[in-house]
Design a protein around this motif. Sequence first.
Motif, short mmCIF file in Angstrom:
data_model
loop_
_atom_site.label_atom_id
_atom_site.label_comp_id
_atom_site.label_asym_id
_atom_site.label_seq_id
_atom_site.Cartn_x
_atom_site.Cartn_y
_atom_site.Cartn_z
N ILE A 61 0.86 -1.19 0.00
CA ILE A 61 0.00 0.00 0.00
C ILE A 61 0.89 1.23 0.00
CG2 ILE A 61 -1.77 1.28 1.26
CD1 ILE A 61 -2.31 -1.46 2.74
N ARG A 62 0.52 2.20 -0.83
CA ARG A 62 1.23 3.49 -0.79
C ARG A 62 0.33 4.49 -0.08
NH1 ARG A 62 2.67 4.61 -6.12
NH2 ARG A 62 0.58 5.40 -6.46
N ILE A 63 0.85 5.07 1.01
CA ILE A 63 0.15 6.13 1.72
C ILE A 63 0.57 7.43 1.07
CG2 ILE A 63 -0.07 7.37 3.90
CD1 ILE A 63 0.53 3.66 3.81
N GLU A 64 -0.43 8.17 0.58
CA GLU A 64 -0.17 9.38 -0.21
C GLU A 64 -0.67 10.61 0.52
OE1 GLU A 64 -2.42 8.43 -3.72
OE2 GLU A 64 -0.95 6.96 -4.41
N GLY A 65 0.24 11.55 0.73
CA GLY A 65 -0.13 12.83 1.33
C GLY A 65 -0.38 13.86 0.25
N LEU A 100 4.02 -1.28 3.50
CA LEU A 100 3.70 0.14 3.38
C LEU A 100 4.83 0.92 2.75
CD1 LEU A 100 2.26 0.63 6.99
CD2 LEU A 100 0.97 0.11 4.91
N GLU A 101 4.46 1.88 1.94
CA GLU A 101 5.39 2.90 1.47
C GLU A 101 4.63 4.23 1.48
OE1 GLU A 101 5.35 3.05 -3.32
OE2 GLU A 101 6.24 1.21 -2.51
N PHE A 102 5.33 5.32 1.32
CA PHE A 102 4.66 6.62 1.39
C PHE A 102 5.22 7.57 0.34
CE2 PHE A 102 8.26 6.81 4.20
CZ PHE A 102 8.79 8.08 4.01
N GLU A 103 4.41 8.56 0.02
CA GLU A 103 4.81 9.59 -0.94
C GLU A 103 4.02 10.86 -0.64
OE1 GLU A 103 7.01 11.38 -3.29
OE2 GLU A 103 7.28 9.21 -3.43
N GLY A 104 4.65 12.00 -0.84
CA GLY A 104 3.98 13.29 -0.69
C GLY A 104 3.83 13.96 -2.04
N TYR A 105 2.62 14.30 -2.40
CA TYR A 105 2.36 14.93 -3.70
C TYR A 105 2.07 16.42 -3.60
CZ TYR A 105 2.17 10.17 -5.44
OH TYR A 105 2.49 8.89 -5.77
N GLY A 106 1.96 16.92 -2.38
CA GLY A 106 1.66 18.34 -2.23
C GLY A 106 0.38 18.70 -2.96
N PRO A 107 0.40 19.82 -3.71
CA PRO A 107 -0.80 20.27 -4.41
C PRO A 107 -0.93 19.70 -5.83
CG PRO A 107 0.88 21.95 -4.57
CD PRO A 107 1.45 20.83 -3.71
N ASP A 108 -0.06 18.76 -6.21
CA ASP A 108 0.02 18.33 -7.61
C ASP A 108 -1.11 17.43 -8.08
OD1 ASP A 108 2.33 19.82 -7.78
OD2 ASP A 108 3.64 18.11 -7.42
N ARG A 109 -1.91 16.89 -7.18
CA ARG A 109 -3.01 15.99 -7.56
C ARG A 109 -4.31 16.43 -6.86
NH1 ARG A 109 -0.59 9.84 -7.72
NH2 ARG A 109 1.05 10.25 -9.22
N PRO A 110 -4.82 17.60 -7.21
CA PRO A 110 -6.04 18.07 -6.53
C PRO A 110 -7.26 17.24 -6.96
CG PRO A 110 -5.48 19.54 -8.33
CD PRO A 110 -4.35 18.55 -8.22
N VAL A 114 -5.17 12.39 3.00
CA VAL A 114 -4.28 11.24 2.92
C VAL A 114 -5.07 10.15 2.21
CG1 VAL A 114 -2.96 9.53 4.21
CG2 VAL A 114 -3.09 11.87 5.05
N GLU A 115 -4.45 9.52 1.22
CA GLU A 115 -5.08 8.43 0.47
C GLU A 115 -4.24 7.17 0.58
OE1 GLU A 115 -5.63 10.01 -3.50
OE2 GLU A 115 -7.63 10.70 -2.97
N PHE A 116 -4.88 6.03 0.32
CA PHE A 116 -4.24 4.73 0.47
C PHE A 116 -4.45 3.94 -0.82
CE2 PHE A 116 -5.61 6.52 4.40
CZ PHE A 116 -4.51 6.37 5.23
N THR A 117 -3.41 3.84 -1.63
CA THR A 117 -3.49 3.15 -2.91
C THR A 117 -2.89 1.76 -2.77
OG1 THR A 117 -3.35 5.23 -4.14
CG2 THR A 117 -2.77 3.23 -5.34
N ILE A 118 -3.65 0.76 -3.22
CA ILE A 118 -3.17 -0.62 -3.20
C ILE A 118 -2.27 -0.82 -4.42
CG2 ILE A 118 -3.84 -3.05 -3.32
CD1 ILE A 118 -6.55 -2.16 -2.02
N LEU A 119 -1.02 -1.17 -4.17
CA LEU A 119 -0.06 -1.36 -5.25
C LEU A 119 0.06 -2.82 -5.67
CD1 LEU A 119 2.79 1.00 -4.00
CD2 LEU A 119 0.99 1.50 -5.67
N GLU A 120 -0.06 -3.74 -4.71
CA GLU A 120 0.05 -5.17 -4.99
C GLU A 120 -0.95 -5.93 -4.14
OE1 GLU A 120 4.91 -5.19 -5.55
OE2 GLU A 120 3.97 -6.73 -4.33
#
Length: 191
Positions: A86-90, A127-137, A153-159
């Motif tokens: 899962i990627r936790i996305e800020g 788990l992994e994480f990434e910060g996208y700031g304002p780039d994906r409104p 904060v979003e949770f994308t299933i990668l595998e």
Amino acid sequence: MLGLALSACGPRVFEADTAKVIETAPPPVVAAPAPKQPRVEITDDKIVIHEKVQFDYNQARIRPESDDLLAELATVINGAPRIKKIRIEGHASSEGDHDYNVDLSRRRAKAVVDHLVKRGKVDPARLEFEGYGPDRPIADNETEAGREANRRVEFTILEQAYKETKTIIDPATGQKRVETEDKIDASEEQP
């Protein structure tokens, strides 16, 4: 005639030879309460939370009011071993400096990972994480409501693992046999 009109307003009384029977109206039907909407649910490619993870203003510190939500999220993740990664996305609104917002959203995503690992006992390898700031409104940054929706904060299933089942028919005998194979589906979406 008056007796007829009054009898319709109360319990009905029937007299038999030896007993008096009083018929009362059935109790009112009470509607069952609507089922409670889950706060955390798994879709095909996301784990969706129906509340926001709350942080201190301009900080990566998770507010205590989000502890129950994150505990529920950890329970869902731990209860779904088929989800391997899962990627936790800020995400942030467009207010302020772009680079600062990317860094803040990354630190917030990491704080969620740390919380899930430490308190929720989620395997950090999942788990992994990434910060996208304002780039994906997901909403208009011109309104306060839109900016608030973009801070998330979003949770994308990668595998995730799944079973592939095949029915094989032997051409010589016409006999059917079922084969099941474990597979891993890796999402094509990568940062």
